[in-house]
Design a protein around this motif. Structure first.
Motif, mmCIF file in Angstrom:
data_model
loop_
_atom_site.group_PDB
_atom_site.id
_atom_site.type_symbol
_atom_site.label_atom_id
_atom_site.label_comp_id
_atom_site.label_asym_id
_atom_site.label_seq_id
_atom_site.Cartn_x
_atom_site.Cartn_y
_atom_site.Cartn_z
ATOM 1 N N GLU A 46 0.802 -1.085 0.156
ATOM 2 C CA GLU A 46 0.011 -0.044 0.074
ATOM 3 C C GLU A 46 0.939 1.383 -0.029
ATOM 4 N N GLY A 47 0.649 2.062 -1.008
ATOM 5 C CA GLY A 47 1.294 3.362 -0.986
ATOM 6 C C GLY A 47 0.801 4.323 0.351
ATOM 7 N N VAL A 48 1.699 4.839 1.229
ATOM 8 C CA VAL A 48 1.278 5.625 2.011
ATOM 9 C C VAL A 48 1.386 7.103 1.775
ATOM 10 N N ALA A 49 2.456 7.663 1.437
ATOM 11 C CA ALA A 49 2.617 9.080 1.182
ATOM 12 C C ALA A 49 3.946 9.037 0.289
ATOM 13 N N ALA A 50 3.855 10.307 -0.481
ATOM 14 C CA ALA A 50 4.841 10.500 -1.414
ATOM 15 C C ALA A 50 5.142 12.079 -1.442
ATOM 16 N N ILE A 51 6.492 12.362 -1.868
ATOM 17 C CA ILE A 51 6.726 13.719 -1.932
ATOM 18 C C ILE A 51 7.501 14.143 -3.010
ATOM 19 N N TYR A 60 -0.812 11.620 0.128
ATOM 20 C CA TYR A 60 -1.170 10.702 1.079
ATOM 21 C C TYR A 60 -2.319 9.793 0.737
ATOM 22 N N ALA A 61 -2.109 8.584 1.338
ATOM 23 C CA ALA A 61 -3.248 7.672 1.309
ATOM 24 C C ALA A 61 -4.516 8.071 2.116
ATOM 25 N N ASP A 62 -5.735 7.747 1.702
ATOM 26 C CA ASP A 62 -6.752 8.209 2.583
ATOM 27 C C ASP A 62 -6.809 7.807 3.907
ATOM 28 N N SER A 63 -6.113 6.490 4.259
ATOM 29 C CA SER A 63 -6.143 5.833 5.576
ATOM 30 C C SER A 63 -4.979 6.562 6.253
ATOM 31 N N VAL A 64 -4.365 7.390 6.027
ATOM 32 C CA VAL A 64 -3.511 7.985 6.900
ATOM 33 C C VAL A 64 -3.644 9.560 7.015
ATOM 34 N N LYS A 65 -4.304 10.126 6.327
ATOM 35 C CA LYS A 65 -4.416 11.723 6.149
ATOM 36 C C LYS A 65 -4.615 12.313 7.335
ATOM 37 N N GLY A 66 -4.115 13.373 7.775
ATOM 38 C CA GLY A 66 -4.348 13.908 9.036
ATOM 39 C C GLY A 66 -3.792 13.099 10.228
ATOM 40 N N ARG A 67 -3.016 12.039 9.991
ATOM 41 C CA ARG A 67 -2.060 11.522 11.157
ATOM 42 C C ARG A 67 -0.778 11.450 10.712
ATOM 43 N N PHE A 68 -0.317 11.203 9.469
ATOM 44 C CA PHE A 68 0.862 10.905 8.997
ATOM 45 C C PHE A 68 1.389 12.172 8.213
ATOM 46 N N THR A 69 2.913 12.668 8.523
ATOM 47 C CA THR A 69 3.334 13.607 7.560
ATOM 48 C C THR A 69 4.500 13.302 6.891
ATOM 49 N N ILE A 70 4.828 13.245 5.745
ATOM 50 C CA ILE A 70 6.034 12.911 5.102
ATOM 51 C C ILE A 70 6.838 14.298 4.928
ATOM 52 N N SER A 71 8.082 14.289 5.085
ATOM 53 C CA SER A 71 8.897 15.374 4.855
ATOM 54 C C SER A 71 10.063 15.020 4.517
ATOM 55 N N ARG A 72 11.085 16.079 4.061
ATOM 56 C CA ARG A 72 12.352 15.722 3.597
ATOM 57 C C ARG A 72 13.301 16.834 3.902
ATOM 58 N N TYR A 80 11.562 11.504 5.923
ATOM 59 C CA TYR A 80 10.906 11.216 7.326
ATOM 60 C C TYR A 80 9.404 10.875 7.030
ATOM 61 N N LEU A 81 8.811 10.076 7.830
ATOM 62 C CA LEU A 81 7.435 9.929 8.275
ATOM 63 C C LEU A 81 7.121 10.058 9.310
ATOM 64 N N GLN A 82 6.451 11.032 10.023
ATOM 65 C CA GLN A 82 5.891 11.320 11.316
ATOM 66 C C GLN A 82 4.582 10.557 11.316
ATOM 67 N N MET A 83 4.246 9.736 12.053
ATOM 68 C CA MET A 83 3.171 8.972 12.384
ATOM 69 C C MET A 83 2.631 9.053 13.674
ATOM 70 N N ASN A 84 1.249 9.713 13.776
ATOM 71 C CA ASN A 84 0.722 9.996 14.914
ATOM 72 C C ASN A 84 -0.491 9.211 15.017
ATOM 73 N N SER A 85 -1.297 9.123 16.403
ATOM 74 C CA SER A 85 -2.345 8.393 16.412
ATOM 75 C C SER A 85 -2.572 7.127 15.900
ATOM 76 N N LEU A 86 -1.382 6.332 16.038
ATOM 77 C CA LEU A 86 -1.177 5.254 15.441
ATOM 78 C C LEU A 86 -2.469 4.182 15.752
ATOM 79 N N LYS A 87 -2.872 3.443 14.918
ATOM 80 C CA LYS A 87 -3.738 2.380 15.117
ATOM 81 C C LYS A 87 -3.449 0.907 14.609
ATOM 82 N N PRO A 88 -3.630 -0.012 15.223
ATOM 83 C CA PRO A 88 -3.413 -1.460 15.003
ATOM 84 C C PRO A 88 -3.031 -1.928 13.541
#
Length: 128
Positions: A46-51, A60-72, A80-88
């Motif tokens: 699954e593609g998560v994010a690209a920059i 961003y993939a819809d499943s991670v919007k608002g929770r993950f942030t890609i940066s370089r 980098y990939l900052q992942m917040n509010s992580l889910k199982p």
């Protein structure tokens, strides 16, 4: 030789955060689009994010919007990939990818996994 090395994975409880890093070498990082992908056991990649190469555009993939942030940080050759509010359901092996070819826009790259170079992956496990 282009090399990508991920780090920062680990185990965390639901609601927690992790920051993944991808160290790059062997190419001019500022000319390469980059992305993060993940794959869980028994599931397709699954593609998560690209920059974009300069960092000005992200997808961003819809499943991670608002929770993950890609940066370089091109000066440090880092992604980098900052992942917040992580889910199982975020549990997976996470892979860094890069491509310097002018093939397509970020949306299609993320959808199709159209990146030339890939790292070895770092495991993220989110427990409930």
């Amino acid at each position: 030789q282009v090399q990508l090395v991920e780090s920062g994975g680990g185990s965390v409880h639901a609601g927690g955060s992790l920051r993944l890093s991808c160290a790059t070498s062997g190419y001019t990082v500022s000319t390469y689009s980059m992305g993060w992908f993940r794959q869980a056991p028994g599931k397709e990649r699954e593609g998560v994010a690209a920059i974009t190469p300069g960092g000005g555009g992200t997808v961003y993939a819809d499943s991670v919007k608002g929770r993950f942030t890609i940066s370089r940080d091109n000066a440090k050759n880092m992604l980098y990939l900052q992942m917040n509010s992580l889910k199982p359901e975020d549990t997976a092996m996470y892979y860094c990818a890069a491509d310097g070819r002018n093939l397509m826009g970020l949306e299609r790259r993320l959808r199709d996994g159209a990146f030339r170079y890939w790292g070895q992956g770092t495991q993220v496990t989110v427990s409930s």
